[in-house]
Every structure is written in C-alpha cells, then in structure tokens.
Design an enzyme around this catalytic site. Sequence first.
Site, PDB file in Angstrom:
ATOM      1  CB  CYS A   1     -26.547 -62.183  74.607  1.00 54.42           C
ATOM      2  SG  CYS A   1     -24.871 -61.625  75.137  1.00 54.42           S
TER       3      CYS A   1
ATOM      4  CG  HIS B   1     -29.273 -60.274  77.101  1.00 51.91           C
ATOM      5  ND1 HIS B   1     -28.705 -60.980  77.852  1.00 51.91           N
ATOM      6  CD2 HIS B   1     -28.503 -59.540  76.314  1.00 51.91           C
ATOM      7  CE1 HIS B   1     -27.314 -60.679  77.639  1.00 51.91           C
ATOM      8  NE2 HIS B   1     -27.047 -59.830  76.796  1.00 51.91           N
TER       9      HIS B   1
ATOM     10  CG  ASN C   1     -24.064 -58.955  79.226  1.00 50.74           C
ATOM     11  OD1 ASN C   1     -24.379 -60.255  78.879  1.00 50.74           O
ATOM     12  ND2 ASN C   1     -24.139 -58.347  78.010  1.00 50.74           N
TER      13      ASN C   1
HETATM   14  O1  UT7 Z   1     -24.764 -58.632  75.448  1.00 53.87           O
HETATM   15  C1  UT7 Z   1     -24.571 -58.359  74.238  1.00 53.87           C
HETATM   16  C2  UT7 Z   1     -25.166 -57.122  73.760  1.00 53.87           C
HETATM   17  N1  UT7 Z   1     -24.109 -56.061  74.417  1.00 53.87           N
HETATM   18  C3  UT7 Z   1     -24.895 -54.989  74.499  1.00 53.87           C
HETATM   19  O2  UT7 Z   1     -26.100 -54.929  74.416  1.00 53.87           O
HETATM   20  C4  UT7 Z   1     -23.803 -53.849  75.223  1.00 53.87           C
HETATM   21  C5  UT7 Z   1     -24.491 -52.673  74.568  1.00 53.87           C
HETATM   22  N2  UT7 Z   1     -23.861 -51.261  74.866  1.00 53.87           N
HETATM   23  C6  UT7 Z   1     -23.800 -50.573  75.972  1.00 53.87           C
HETATM   24  O3  UT7 Z   1     -24.108 -51.118  77.141  1.00 53.87           O
HETATM   25  C7  UT7 Z   1     -23.156 -49.299  76.409  1.00 53.87           C
HETATM   26  O4  UT7 Z   1     -22.820 -48.685  74.954  1.00 53.87           O
HETATM   27  C8  UT7 Z   1     -21.698 -49.376  77.033  1.00 53.87           C
HETATM   28  C9  UT7 Z   1     -22.201 -49.612  78.421  1.00 53.87           C
HETATM   29  C10 UT7 Z   1     -20.884 -50.434  76.527  1.00 53.87           C
HETATM   30  C11 UT7 Z   1     -21.074 -47.938  77.020  1.00 53.87           C
HETATM   31  O5  UT7 Z   1     -21.969 -47.049  77.343  1.00 53.87           O
HETATM   32  P1  UT7 Z   1     -22.135 -45.806  76.360  1.00 53.87           P
HETATM   33  O6  UT7 Z   1     -23.183 -44.900  77.203  1.00 53.87           O
HETATM   34  O7  UT7 Z   1     -22.644 -46.186  75.257  1.00 53.87           O
HETATM   35  O8  UT7 Z   1     -20.829 -45.118  76.464  1.00 53.87           O
HETATM   36  P2  UT7 Z   1     -19.806 -44.671  75.172  1.00 53.87           P
HETATM   37  O9  UT7 Z   1     -19.272 -45.786  74.684  1.00 53.87           O
HETATM   38  O10 UT7 Z   1     -20.952 -43.998  74.028  1.00 53.87           O
HETATM   39  O11 UT7 Z   1     -19.066 -43.482  75.901  1.00 53.87           O
HETATM   40  C12 UT7 Z   1     -19.381 -42.307  76.440  1.00 53.87           C
HETATM   41  C13 UT7 Z   1     -18.221 -41.739  77.174  1.00 53.87           C
HETATM   42  C14 UT7 Z   1     -17.085 -41.595  76.481  1.00 53.87           C
HETATM   43  O12 UT7 Z   1     -16.280 -40.624  76.688  1.00 53.87           O
HETATM   44  P3  UT7 Z   1     -16.395 -39.296  75.773  1.00 53.87           P
HETATM   45  O13 UT7 Z   1     -15.897 -39.606  74.493  1.00 53.87           O
HETATM   46  O14 UT7 Z   1     -17.767 -38.839  75.895  1.00 53.87           O
HETATM   47  O15 UT7 Z   1     -15.517 -38.328  76.613  1.00 53.87           O
HETATM   48  C15 UT7 Z   1     -16.345 -42.949  76.659  1.00 53.87           C
HETATM   49  O16 UT7 Z   1     -14.837 -42.782  76.647  1.00 53.87           O
HETATM   50  O17 UT7 Z   1     -17.897 -42.362  78.287  1.00 53.87           O
HETATM   51  C16 UT7 Z   1     -16.499 -43.002  78.047  1.00 53.87           C
HETATM   52  N3  UT7 Z   1     -16.281 -44.125  78.629  1.00 53.87           N
HETATM   53  C17 UT7 Z   1     -16.193 -44.624  80.137  1.00 53.87           C
HETATM   54  N4  UT7 Z   1     -16.076 -43.715  81.149  1.00 53.87           N
HETATM   55  C18 UT7 Z   1     -15.726 -44.309  82.364  1.00 53.87           C
HETATM   56  C19 UT7 Z   1     -16.734 -45.570  78.183  1.00 53.87           C
HETATM   57  N5  UT7 Z   1     -16.567 -46.655  78.995  1.00 53.87           N
HETATM   58  C20 UT7 Z   1     -16.345 -46.070  80.083  1.00 53.87           C
HETATM   59  C21 UT7 Z   1     -16.066 -46.481  81.457  1.00 53.87           C
HETATM   60  N6  UT7 Z   1     -15.859 -45.611  82.658  1.00 53.87           N
HETATM   61  N7  UT7 Z   1     -15.951 -47.916  81.717  1.00 53.87           N
END
Ligand code: UT7
Length: 349
Positions: free
Chosen positions: A121, A263, A293
Amino acid sequence: MFAAREDSGNGRAAVIAGVGGWVPSGTVTNHDLAARLDTSDEWIRSRTGIGARHVVEPGRATCAMAVEAGGLALKSAGFPTVDAVIVATSTPDRVLPATAPEVASRLGLGRIAAYDLAAVCTGFLYGLANAAGLIATRAADSVLVIGSDTFSTIVDPMDRGTAPIFGDGAGAVLVRAGDPDEPGAVGPVCLGSGGEWSELITIPAGGSRQRSEGTSPAAEDYFIQMQGRKVYRHATDRMVESSLTALERAGWQVGDVDRFAAHQANARIGVAVAERLGIPVERALSNIEQVGNTSGASLPLLLADSAAAGRLRPGEKVLLAAFGAGLTWGAATAVWPDVTALSVHDYRA
Ligand code: UT7
C-alpha cells in the site's frame, strides 16, 4: 528513515504534470457481502467507512487497469511520450515478468525503462521517490508512476476480516523534470520499513520460501491474511511519524496543510492520523466509501478523484501519507499544480 531530498539533483525536481484514476464498473456492496458473510452494512460502514468496492471483470487484472489509469494520466498531462514507467503493485498479472513492460508496450511508449515496485500500500510513494531519483540523476525527464492492484484475486471471499476492506483499481501520476519551487514539485519523500512485522499482513503461499519447503500449502494460505487490530495501530503510528518527518523536511508547519491525502485503509485510521497531527478532519480527502482500500492504487486514485471533483485545487498544500504490508510506510508534500485530473468515476454519479 530514508528521505529523498528535492534538492539532491542539481535542482531538478519531479513535478506532477498529469493525474488519472480508473476503477472497474463492477461493484460489490456491503449488502452483497452480508448475504454471504457474517457481517452487516452497519458494521462495515461504522468500522471502516466503506460502502462498496469495485471488482474487475474475469480475464482482466492489474495490467489492464494500469493501462487505463496510465492512459488517463498521459492525456491529463498532454504528454505523448515518457522515459520510464513504474508500476507499484503487489498483484502483478504474473509472478514474472513484471507488469510494467507490458503496460508501457500497450500504451505505445516504445522501448523505455519499465519495472514493478513492491511496497504494497506504500508502493505509490516509493514509486514517486524512485521517479524523483530517475529525474534527479537525469536517467529520465518524465516518469509515469502507476499504482494498480487487483486484490479481489487474493482476498478470501469468505474472510470477513479482509473481504469488506479491499477493492480493485488503478491510479497514475505523470511527473516531469522541473524546478523544486514550482507548483507540483514533489517535496522530500520520507520512507520507512519494519520487516520484523512482515507476518502482520501476508500471503504465506506461492513465494519461493514456501516452494522451497516443498510442502502443499493449505488453500487459505494463497489468500491475504491480516491481523487487523495490530495493523491498525501500526498504520496510525507510522503515518503520524512519517508525516511529521516529511513536514519538517519540507519546512512546513502542520497548520500549512490545506489537504491531507492518506492511504485509504480505513476511514477511522485517516481521522485518527489527522487528529493526532492536529490537521482539521475536514481537510482530509477521502474516497474510501466508494472504492474501499485499493492498496497501491489508493493514493493516486484519491488524488485523481479529489482533483477531478474540485476537492483538491491548484495552489493547495497537500500532505501525502501511506502505510502497508512489509511493513512499509512513508509521507511526502507537494503544492497541488494546475492540472486537469481525469478520473473514471461512475461511482460518484
Ligand atoms: O492497507 C494496508 C493496511 N491495512 C490496514 O490498515 C487495515 C487496518 N485494520 C483495520 O482496518 C481494522 O482492524 C479492521 C477493519 C480490519 C477490523 O476492525 P476492528 O475494529 O479492528 O475489529 P476487530 O478485528 O478488533 O474485531 C472487533 C469485533 C470482533 O468481535 P468480538 O470479538 O468483539 O465479539 C470481530 O469478530 O468485530 C468482529 N468483526 C466483525 N463483525 C462483523 C470483525 N470483522 C467483522 C465483520 N463484520 N466484517
């Protein structure tokens, strides 16, 4: 952190002369994803800011999109020829050869230098620094820097951690030799990396390491795997750090920044970085809701869309920042030039 200074080539700077953006017309909405994954439009919008992502049609891929965006950048610049093509991508059409020579050939640019650049990226910013170096050393007078990625081919459609995030697209900028003080001159490009975090975003299979192990990889190992929460923290910290370095080297204050082009990884990351830098959030450019993205394409596509829509105007001071797998990161400054940006933007209709 490496910083290519704009005065390192006897006063020859890389000056932005044209910009183009292209996304395929096929879209996957959040509702489409929610029909097959345990997710929802509400979750995706609130956690990422993404409303839809674009997907290239079967049989077309990174090269085809790079040709579209590159052609628009050339038209935007009114340039019939260039001396080099750099394609920033982590989804080349084939493992080898590189995609750039075919892009140059399909654009009818002749027997010029053409190569791919792999910084995921952050690839477009690495490409800009490369272009500035080619110009400073007089290896080239003009360079077409393209970011093009087809993440729909490397995302597991059943992985709710990555499928909502990534989309396909391409963006391109034509830079020419010019004066460091003229509008469009790319300021110091500050780049960094942290290979000890390579496992945070990776595709384990298909490379030489896995092939030399001689094992049969699991099917999911051919898809991108991302530890989202850890990546999120790095993305925020690294873009803040590199932005501050770029501002310092350019001699700008935070208050000088008219537009912040980060980005488009996640809308919350862009807001967090702007807030930590002290840049008013309304100065941050964004198209993530429409395109998601797009990895290497993200920054040039954002510039093309924003300039075409009048949200980025001539004379405005713009700070660019990026972050990606590697890990890699970087930032740069430029005063936006008076160019006619061309963007294929059905999604804004
Ligand atoms: O471009 C290259 C670099 N990439 C990035 O910069 C991406 C950086 N990371 C992110 O953008 C975020 O971490 C994500 C969008 C990928 C995930 O968001 P988050 O707020 O960090 O969620 P998380 O992984 O901490 O998950 C929070 C909760 C979890 O449930 P519990 O354990 O709290 O019950 C996940 O299982 O959200 C759940 N979850 C979802 N729920 C519905 C994770 N993905 C999803 C989903 N739909 N798609």
